[in-house]
Motif scaffolding. Structure first.
Motif, PDB file in Angstrom:
ATOM      1  N   GLY A  17       0.865  -4.903   1.400  1.00  0.00           N
ATOM      2  CA  GLY A  17       0.723  -4.878   2.538  1.00  0.00           C
ATOM      3  C   GLY A  17      -0.682  -4.842   3.248  1.00  0.00           C
ATOM      4  N   SER A  18      -1.513  -4.477   3.952  1.00  0.00           N
ATOM      5  CA  SER A  18      -2.135  -4.782   4.807  1.00  0.00           C
ATOM      6  C   SER A  18      -4.227  -4.397   3.769  1.00  0.00           C
ATOM      7  CB  SER A  18      -2.460  -3.715   6.495  1.00  0.00           C
ATOM      8  OG  SER A  18      -3.719  -3.381   6.150  1.00  0.00           O
ATOM      9  N   GLY A  19      -3.531  -3.783   2.972  1.00  0.00           N
ATOM     10  CA  GLY A  19      -4.655  -3.463   2.153  1.00  0.00           C
ATOM     11  C   GLY A  19      -5.733  -2.791   2.750  1.00  0.00           C
ATOM     12  N   SER A  20      -5.604  -1.912   3.559  1.00  0.00           N
ATOM     13  CA  SER A  20      -7.192  -0.925   3.518  1.00  0.00           C
ATOM     14  C   SER A  20      -7.201  -0.167   2.649  1.00  0.00           C
ATOM     15  CB  SER A  20      -7.054  -0.675   5.029  1.00  0.00           C
ATOM     16  OG  SER A  20      -5.404   0.684   4.795  1.00  0.00           O
ATOM     17  N   ASN A  21      -6.871   0.170   2.022  1.00  0.00           N
ATOM     18  CA  ASN A  21      -7.142   0.979   0.662  1.00  0.00           C
ATOM     19  C   ASN A  21      -8.038   0.248  -0.358  1.00  0.00           C
ATOM     20  OD1 ASN A  21      -6.391   4.330   0.946  1.00  0.00           O
ATOM     21  ND2 ASN A  21      -4.851   3.610   1.454  1.00  0.00           N
ATOM     22  N   LEU A  22      -7.261  -1.001  -0.550  1.00  0.00           N
ATOM     23  CA  LEU A  22      -7.984  -2.006  -1.326  1.00  0.00           C
ATOM     24  C   LEU A  22      -9.450  -2.410  -0.826  1.00  0.00           C
ATOM     25  CD1 LEU A  22      -8.424  -4.496  -3.587  1.00  0.00           C
ATOM     26  CD2 LEU A  22      -6.849  -5.290  -1.500  1.00  0.00           C
ATOM     27  N   ALA A  94      -1.974   0.730  -4.661  1.00  0.00           N
ATOM     28  CA  ALA A  94      -2.525   0.741  -3.602  1.00  0.00           C
ATOM     29  C   ALA A  94      -2.033   0.166  -2.358  1.00  0.00           C
ATOM     30  CB  ALA A  94      -4.165   0.705  -2.957  1.00  0.00           C
ATOM     31  N   GLY A  95      -1.373   1.214  -1.578  1.00  0.00           N
ATOM     32  CA  GLY A  95       0.242   1.181  -0.700  1.00  0.00           C
ATOM     33  C   GLY A  95       0.695  -0.487  -1.116  1.00  0.00           C
ATOM     34  N   ILE A 115      -1.413   6.377  -4.458  1.00  0.00           N
ATOM     35  CA  ILE A 115      -2.158   7.242  -3.044  1.00  0.00           C
ATOM     36  C   ILE A 115      -0.655   7.428  -2.730  1.00  0.00           C
ATOM     37  CG2 ILE A 115      -2.699   5.668  -1.514  1.00  0.00           C
ATOM     38  CD1 ILE A 115      -5.732   7.357  -0.800  1.00  0.00           C
ATOM     39  N   HIS A 116      -0.655   8.333  -2.343  1.00  0.00           N
ATOM     40  CA  HIS A 116       0.735   9.085  -0.855  1.00  0.00           C
ATOM     41  C   HIS A 116       0.295   9.385   0.032  1.00  0.00           C
ATOM     42  CE1 HIS A 116       4.487   9.474  -0.514  1.00  0.00           C
ATOM     43  NE2 HIS A 116       4.564  10.837  -0.686  1.00  0.00           N
ATOM     44  N   PRO A 117       0.823   9.562   0.928  1.00  0.00           N
ATOM     45  CA  PRO A 117       0.557   9.945   1.859  1.00  0.00           C
ATOM     46  C   PRO A 117       1.043  11.988   2.487  1.00  0.00           C
ATOM     47  CG  PRO A 117       1.623   8.069   2.541  1.00  0.00           C
ATOM     48  CD  PRO A 117       1.827   8.331   1.264  1.00  0.00           C
ATOM     49  N   GLU A 181      -7.207   8.785   3.335  1.00  0.00           N
ATOM     50  CA  GLU A 181      -6.813   7.733   2.639  1.00  0.00           C
ATOM     51  C   GLU A 181      -8.111   6.840   1.592  1.00  0.00           C
ATOM     52  OE1 GLU A 181      -3.567   5.585   2.268  1.00  0.00           O
ATOM     53  OE2 GLU A 181      -2.599   7.289   3.646  1.00  0.00           O
TER      54      GLU A 181
END
Ligand code: GRF
Length: 219
Positions: A17-22, A94-95, A115-117, A181
């Motif tokens: 998805g969005s890839g904000s963690n990326l 990452a998501g 990573i798990h929320p 995160e």
């Protein structure tokens, strides 16, 4: 403590998805906070915005669409072939919103993080923010863990706590969890890249000590 490596650790990051963690990982590598190089970003969805983030950073962006494969095993095989072209030292989920076969997970045992929320072992699976609210929790958060065949059940590497405020809904809570995160995932990847973090048997070991015996909650 193991000697820190000099050459950057090759990473492959999987997204949906969005890839904000990326983005947080890209930024941490660029700033020298992680001694690693993202060799490729692979998405199971062609429309994932994270692919654009990868391209902008000059990182090869690939798509392996799960819908094109007859079953989970065929998809996982195709995905593993793509990943292994880059010979990663660490695979970073990452998501990435697909359940993976045991065979795939075992192939990357000890070199795949997720990573798990939620504050694992609480709330494995989906809709974690709403479930934490419904359960009347006063605290929620996020966990980084090694990936093992049990969904969201592998050894925890670190966690960050988010206090639940009166009036929080799933969205406001998700937003504050996401900020955490972006902080703890690069940190955990940095430990791995520096040779400080390993999976030994069923235990995550950081600086020679089992994480389970420490409180690796980052404040
Ligand atoms: C994050 O909340 C992650 O923990 C979850 O999916 C979300 C992905 O966000 N599994 P992003 O794609 O990194 O922005």
């Amino acid at each position: 403590m193991s000697q820190s490596r000099k050459t950057p650790l090759p990473l492959v990051v999987l997204i949906s998805g969005s890839g904000s963690n990326l983005q947080a990982i890209i930024d941490a590598c660029a700033a020298g906070r992680i001694n690693a190089e993202i060799k490729a970003v692979i998405s199971n969805r062609a429309e994932a915005y994270g692919l654009e983030r990868a391209r902008r950073a000059g990182i090869p962006a690939r798509v392996v669409e799960h819908t094109r494969y007859s079953d989970r095993q065929a998809f996982d095989q195709a995905l593993a072939e793509q990943i292994d072209r880059y010979a990663p030292g660490l695979v970073v989920l990452a998501g990435f919103m697909r359940i993976l076969t045991d065979e795939f997970v075992n192939h990357y045992r000890g070199r795949m993080l997720n990573i798990h929320p939620s504050l694992l072992p609480n709330f494995q699976g989906l809709k974690t923010h709403q479930r934490a609210l419904d359960a009347g929790c006063t605290e929620h958060g996020v966990s980084v863990h090694f990936v093992t065949p049990e969904l969201d059940g592998g050894p925890v590497v670190c966690r960050a706590v988010v206090k639940i405020q009166p009036g929080d809904d799933a969205e406001t809570l998700a937003q504050r969890v996401l900020e955490q995160e972006h902080r703890i995932y690069p940190e955990a990847i940095g430990w791995f890249a520096a040779g400080r973090l390993q999976l030994v048997g069923d235990q995550a070991i950081l600086d020679g000590e089992p994480v389970a015996q420490m409180d690796k909650t980052l404040t």
